[in-house]
Design a protein around this motif. Structure first.
Motif: not given
Ligand code: ZN
Ligand code: AMP
Ligand code: FE
Ligand code: FE
Length: 274
Positions: A13, A38, A243, A249
């Motif tokens: 992601d 992930h 990310h 973020r």
């Molecule tokens: Zn993530």
């Protein structure tokens, strides 16, 4: 030696491709990084190749989402064999479950009168590990919410109306899986994972380290986890959990730098066992 050992790319992601991340890392003066997508190792080959070109050491990594009663615990893995059949089979199973889960989440959103199609989400994840941040971005693209935060607050958080779980390993299973593939399992962002009391037991099962350096940790928090790691004979790791530039973020690539002594200890652990 400056290392950031917790980074996500478009293979899960994150919003930057693996080769771009290595390029940005070189520009930021990092000499070592680990890509830790992930439930996916899809970006490792590209990152490693770019690292060779630009003189950045790329450590193979992954971040497995696991479930323990009432909480999600993330287990990082380093230096595993990316070709180990059992490891690959489990990753495939998790990814299939993640795709099925996106379909169910879109159905739930549709039943909340939100116009969204499965393809709107899967186009964004582009064949890689789809996650809730992709659903959030699709909702923004459709004009349903204004920010990732709003998407999580209104629909996607664990108790939200559109949440659906996906197949997850238990923490101990993830630890065994990474060890079976010759890797070193590490407890990610221990403050978020909120399972300090499990560390002793997880160490008995093969846990190899604790991520004591992490975005937003105060020096006191880091110190506490360094002590906890050292008291239990565990390695110390760290990273930013970057990310991507467009992820919404704030943690920047290389904003958390793991001190050289800990990078060396991680490498030595790997070299000793091979
Ligand atoms: Zn993530
Ligand atoms: P998933 O693995 O698909 O369940 O999605 C987890 C991802 O969503 C992780 O990268 C989290 O950091 C991110 N996430 C979880 N909760 C939030 C939140 N409230 N706001 C933004 N991102 C979140
Ligand atoms: Fe995590
Ligand atoms: Fe992460």
């Amino acid at each position: 030696m400056t290392a950031d050992l917790h980074i996500h790319s478009t293979c899960s992601d994150g919003t930057d491709k693996p080769d771009k991340i290595v390029e940005m890392a070189a520009a930021a003066g990092l000499s070592c990084l680990a890509l830790t997508d992930h439930d996916s190792i899809d970006g490792l080959a590209q990152a490693t190749e770019q690292g060779r070109r630009l003189g950045v050491e790329v450590i193979p990594g992954i971040e497995l989402t696991t479930e323990s009663p009432n909480r999600e615990i993330h287990i990082l893995g380093y230096y595993f064999d990316p070709g180990q059949p059992e490891f690959l089979a489990i990753l495939k199973k998790i990814q299939q479950s993640r795709v099925e889960r996106i379909k169910k989440m879109v159905k739930k959103l549709n039943s909340l009168k939100i116009d969204l199609e499965v393809e709107d989400v899967l186009t964004l994840s582009d064949g890689k590990t789809p996650g809730r941040p992709h659903v959030a971005r699709a909702l923004i693209n459709q004009g349903q919410v204004k920010s990732i935060k709003e998407a999580f607050d209104r629909y996607l958080e664990t108790r939200g109306p559109a949440y659906v779980p996906h197949y997850k390993l238990k923490p101990v299973e993830a630890i065994h899986l990474i060890r079976a593939a010759g890797g070193i399992p590490v407890l990610a962002h221990p403050l978020i994972s909120n399972c300090d009391e499990l560390i002793v037991e997880l160490k008995k099962e093969g846990l190899g380290g604790v991520e004591a350096y992490y975005s937003g940790y105060t020096p006191a928090t880091t110190e506490r986890y360094v002590m906890l790691a050292q008291d239990n004979g565990l390695l110390v790791t760290g990273g930013s959990d970057f990310h991507g530039q467009d992820s919404g973020r704030e943690n920047q690539l290389g904003s958390v730098k793991l001190p050289e002594q800990y990078v060396e200890a991680l490498k030595n652990e790997h070299l000793h066992r091979h």
